[in-house]
Motif scaffolding. Structure first.
Motif, PDB file in Angstrom:
ATOM      1  N   GLU A 267       0.864  -1.455   0.319  1.00  0.00           N
ATOM      2  CA  GLU A 267       0.150   0.021   0.154  1.00  0.00           C
ATOM      3  C   GLU A 267       0.532   1.145  -0.278  1.00  0.00           C
ATOM      4  OE1 GLU A 267      -2.452   0.004   3.150  1.00  0.00           O
ATOM      5  OE2 GLU A 267      -3.949  -1.840   2.192  1.00  0.00           O
ATOM      6  N   HIS A 268       1.962   1.237   0.434  1.00  0.00           N
ATOM      7  CA  HIS A 268       2.291   2.787   0.835  1.00  0.00           C
ATOM      8  C   HIS A 268       3.549   3.215  -0.466  1.00  0.00           C
ATOM      9  CE1 HIS A 268       5.449   5.115   2.215  1.00  0.00           C
ATOM     10  NE2 HIS A 268       6.623   4.753   1.522  1.00  0.00           N
ATOM     11  N   PHE A 269       3.746   1.183  -1.645  1.00  0.00           N
ATOM     12  CA  PHE A 269       4.221   1.310  -2.440  1.00  0.00           C
ATOM     13  C   PHE A 269       3.272   2.929  -3.764  1.00  0.00           C
ATOM     14  CE2 PHE A 269       7.987  -0.353  -2.073  1.00  0.00           C
ATOM     15  CZ  PHE A 269       8.549  -0.248  -2.030  1.00  0.00           C
ATOM     16  N   LYS A 270       1.961   1.811  -3.513  1.00  0.00           N
ATOM     17  CA  LYS A 270       0.811   2.679  -3.826  1.00  0.00           C
ATOM     18  C   LYS A 270       0.896   3.854  -4.001  1.00  0.00           C
ATOM     19  CE  LYS A 270      -1.747  -1.447  -4.884  1.00  0.00           C
ATOM     20  NZ  LYS A 270      -3.064  -2.015  -4.480  1.00  0.00           N
ATOM     21  N   ALA A 271       0.627   4.859  -3.154  1.00  0.00           N
ATOM     22  CA  ALA A 271       0.536   6.108  -2.373  1.00  0.00           C
ATOM     23  C   ALA A 271       1.770   7.243  -2.337  1.00  0.00           C
ATOM     24  CB  ALA A 271      -0.170   5.460  -0.986  1.00  0.00           C
ATOM     25  N   LYS A 272       2.960   6.251  -2.711  1.00  0.00           N
ATOM     26  CA  LYS A 272       4.104   7.594  -2.956  1.00  0.00           C
ATOM     27  C   LYS A 272       4.814   7.676  -4.364  1.00  0.00           C
ATOM     28  CE  LYS A 272       3.563   8.015   1.832  1.00  0.00           C
ATOM     29  NZ  LYS A 272       3.385   9.332   2.474  1.00  0.00           N
ATOM     30  N   SER A 273       5.516   8.724  -3.960  1.00  0.00           N
ATOM     31  CA  SER A 273       6.551   9.015  -5.326  1.00  0.00           C
ATOM     32  C   SER A 273       7.543   7.553  -5.089  1.00  0.00           C
ATOM     33  CB  SER A 273       6.643  10.429  -5.457  1.00  0.00           C
ATOM     34  OG  SER A 273       7.717  10.426  -4.110  1.00  0.00           O
TER      35      SER A 273
ATOM     36  N   SER B 160      13.145   5.954  -0.100  1.00  0.00           N
ATOM     37  CA  SER B 160      13.418   6.416   1.265  1.00  0.00           C
ATOM     38  C   SER B 160      13.132   5.687   2.403  1.00  0.00           C
ATOM     39  CB  SER B 160      12.815   8.071   0.906  1.00  0.00           C
ATOM     40  OG  SER B 160      13.593   8.491   2.510  1.00  0.00           O
ATOM     41  N   TYR B 161      11.048   5.641   1.917  1.00  0.00           N
ATOM     42  CA  TYR B 161      10.599   4.487   3.197  1.00  0.00           C
ATOM     43  C   TYR B 161      11.424   2.855   3.272  1.00  0.00           C
ATOM     44  CZ  TYR B 161       7.315   1.810   5.715  1.00  0.00           C
ATOM     45  OH  TYR B 161       6.043   0.815   6.182  1.00  0.00           O
ATOM     46  N   GLN B 162      12.098   2.739   2.271  1.00  0.00           N
ATOM     47  CA  GLN B 162      12.633   1.042   2.290  1.00  0.00           C
ATOM     48  C   GLN B 162      13.888   0.086   2.390  1.00  0.00           C
ATOM     49  OE1 GLN B 162      10.932  -1.661   1.913  1.00  0.00           O
ATOM     50  NE2 GLN B 162       9.115  -0.599   1.197  1.00  0.00           N
ATOM     51  N   MET B 163      14.629   2.351   2.345  1.00  0.00           N
ATOM     52  CA  MET B 163      16.233   1.887   2.845  1.00  0.00           C
ATOM     53  C   MET B 163      15.818   2.534   4.597  1.00  0.00           C
ATOM     54  SD  MET B 163      18.335   1.464   1.069  1.00  0.00           S
ATOM     55  CE  MET B 163      19.665   1.912   2.157  1.00  0.00           C
ATOM     56  N   ASN B 164      14.764   3.068   4.458  1.00  0.00           N
ATOM     57  CA  ASN B 164      15.217   2.944   6.210  1.00  0.00           C
ATOM     58  C   ASN B 164      14.472   2.295   7.083  1.00  0.00           C
ATOM     59  OD1 ASN B 164      15.504   5.442   6.488  1.00  0.00           O
ATOM     60  ND2 ASN B 164      13.748   6.597   6.047  1.00  0.00           N
ATOM     61  N   GLN B 165      13.734   1.137   6.336  1.00  0.00           N
ATOM     62  CA  GLN B 165      13.343  -0.263   6.635  1.00  0.00           C
ATOM     63  C   GLN B 165      14.325  -1.112   6.617  1.00  0.00           C
ATOM     64  OE1 GLN B 165       9.417  -1.443   7.759  1.00  0.00           O
ATOM     65  NE2 GLN B 165       9.926   0.725   8.076  1.00  0.00           N
ATOM     66  N   ALA B 166      15.204  -1.674   5.487  1.00  0.00           N
ATOM     67  CA  ALA B 166      15.888  -2.210   5.428  1.00  0.00           C
ATOM     68  C   ALA B 166      17.008  -2.133   5.871  1.00  0.00           C
ATOM     69  CB  ALA B 166      16.809  -1.852   3.806  1.00  0.00           C
ATOM     70  N   ILE B 167      17.135  -0.257   5.973  1.00  0.00           N
ATOM     71  CA  ILE B 167      18.669  -0.146   7.370  1.00  0.00           C
ATOM     72  C   ILE B 167      18.169  -1.040   8.653  1.00  0.00           C
ATOM     73  CG2 ILE B 167      19.318   1.527   8.665  1.00  0.00           C
ATOM     74  CD1 ILE B 167      20.222   2.751   5.269  1.00  0.00           C
TER      75      ILE B 167
ATOM     76  N   LEU C 239      17.972  -7.653   2.726  1.00  0.00           N
ATOM     77  CA  LEU C 239      18.683  -7.699   1.328  1.00  0.00           C
ATOM     78  C   LEU C 239      17.745  -7.731   0.775  1.00  0.00           C
ATOM     79  CD1 LEU C 239      21.025  -9.232   0.037  1.00  0.00           C
ATOM     80  CD2 LEU C 239      20.894 -10.835   0.463  1.00  0.00           C
ATOM     81  N   GLU C 240      16.975  -8.462   0.752  1.00  0.00           N
ATOM     82  CA  GLU C 240      15.312  -8.664   0.523  1.00  0.00           C
ATOM     83  C   GLU C 240      15.083  -7.000  -0.047  1.00  0.00           C
ATOM     84  OE1 GLU C 240      10.688  -9.531   0.388  1.00  0.00           O
ATOM     85  OE2 GLU C 240      12.337 -11.500   0.737  1.00  0.00           O
ATOM     86  N   ILE C 241      14.702  -6.314   1.115  1.00  0.00           N
ATOM     87  CA  ILE C 241      14.286  -4.741   0.690  1.00  0.00           C
ATOM     88  C   ILE C 241      14.998  -4.407  -0.321  1.00  0.00           C
ATOM     89  CG2 ILE C 241      13.603  -2.544   1.479  1.00  0.00           C
ATOM     90  CD1 ILE C 241      12.409  -3.860   4.048  1.00  0.00           C
ATOM     91  N   TYR C 242      16.675  -4.122   0.006  1.00  0.00           N
ATOM     92  CA  TYR C 242      17.342  -3.523  -1.104  1.00  0.00           C
ATOM     93  C   TYR C 242      17.884  -3.763  -2.563  1.00  0.00           C
ATOM     94  CZ  TYR C 242      20.007  -2.425   3.620  1.00  0.00           C
ATOM     95  OH  TYR C 242      20.003  -1.922   4.398  1.00  0.00           O
ATOM     96  N   LYS C 243      16.980  -5.487  -2.567  1.00  0.00           N
ATOM     97  CA  LYS C 243      17.383  -5.591  -3.874  1.00  0.00           C
ATOM     98  C   LYS C 243      15.970  -5.060  -4.620  1.00  0.00           C
ATOM     99  CE  LYS C 243      19.814 -10.155  -3.555  1.00  0.00           C
ATOM    100  NZ  LYS C 243      19.538 -11.446  -4.153  1.00  0.00           N
ATOM    101  N   LEU C 244      15.080  -5.179  -4.143  1.00  0.00           N
ATOM    102  CA  LEU C 244      13.989  -4.800  -4.358  1.00  0.00           C
ATOM    103  C   LEU C 244      14.026  -3.281  -4.623  1.00  0.00           C
ATOM    104  CD1 LEU C 244      10.944  -4.411  -5.122  1.00  0.00           C
ATOM    105  CD2 LEU C 244      10.624  -3.816  -2.257  1.00  0.00           C
ATOM    106  N   ILE C 245      14.477  -2.168  -3.887  1.00  0.00           N
ATOM    107  CA  ILE C 245      15.226  -1.061  -4.323  1.00  0.00           C
ATOM    108  C   ILE C 245      16.028  -0.630  -5.425  1.00  0.00           C
ATOM    109  CG2 ILE C 245      17.002   0.866  -3.005  1.00  0.00           C
ATOM    110  CD1 ILE C 245      16.076   0.101  -0.636  1.00  0.00           C
ATOM    111  N   LEU C 246      17.179  -1.885  -5.454  1.00  0.00           N
ATOM    112  CA  LEU C 246      17.511  -1.804  -6.512  1.00  0.00           C
ATOM    113  C   LEU C 246      16.748  -2.215  -8.187  1.00  0.00           C
ATOM    114  CD1 LEU C 246      20.982  -3.311  -5.074  1.00  0.00           C
ATOM    115  CD2 LEU C 246      20.155  -1.328  -6.043  1.00  0.00           C
TER     116      LEU C 246
END
Length: 71
Positions: free
Chosen positions: A7-13, A19-26, A38-45
């Motif tokens: 849902e977060h992905f649908k609502a944001k630029s 930025s949100y996902q990096m904070n979660q991954a870190i 790692l799963e989130i970092y790969k999604l970001i990439l």
């Protein structure tokens, strides 16, 4: 990917999503939840292949895992 993240992905630029996902991954990375981070970092990439911090952190996790395998 859980519903909250989807849902977060649908609502944001794209920039806000990353930025949100990096904070979660870190947070996961620092909490030693390397697989989840790692799963989130790969999604970001997938969204931004040249993301410096995500690429760096993937490398760090891979180094940590390689070191652990040698023990």
């Amino acid at each position: 990917m859980n519903l909250h993240v989807a849902e977060h992905f649908k609502a944001k630029s794209l920039e806000e999503q990353i930025s949100y996902q990096m904070n979660q991954a870190i947070g996961m990375h620092l909490g030693d939840s390397f697989e989840e981070a790692l799963e989130i970092y790969k999604l970001i990439l997938k969204l931004h292949p040249d993301h410096t911090e995500a690429n760096y952190n993937v490398g760090i996790i891979e180094i940590i895992w390689a070191d652990l395998e040698r023990l």
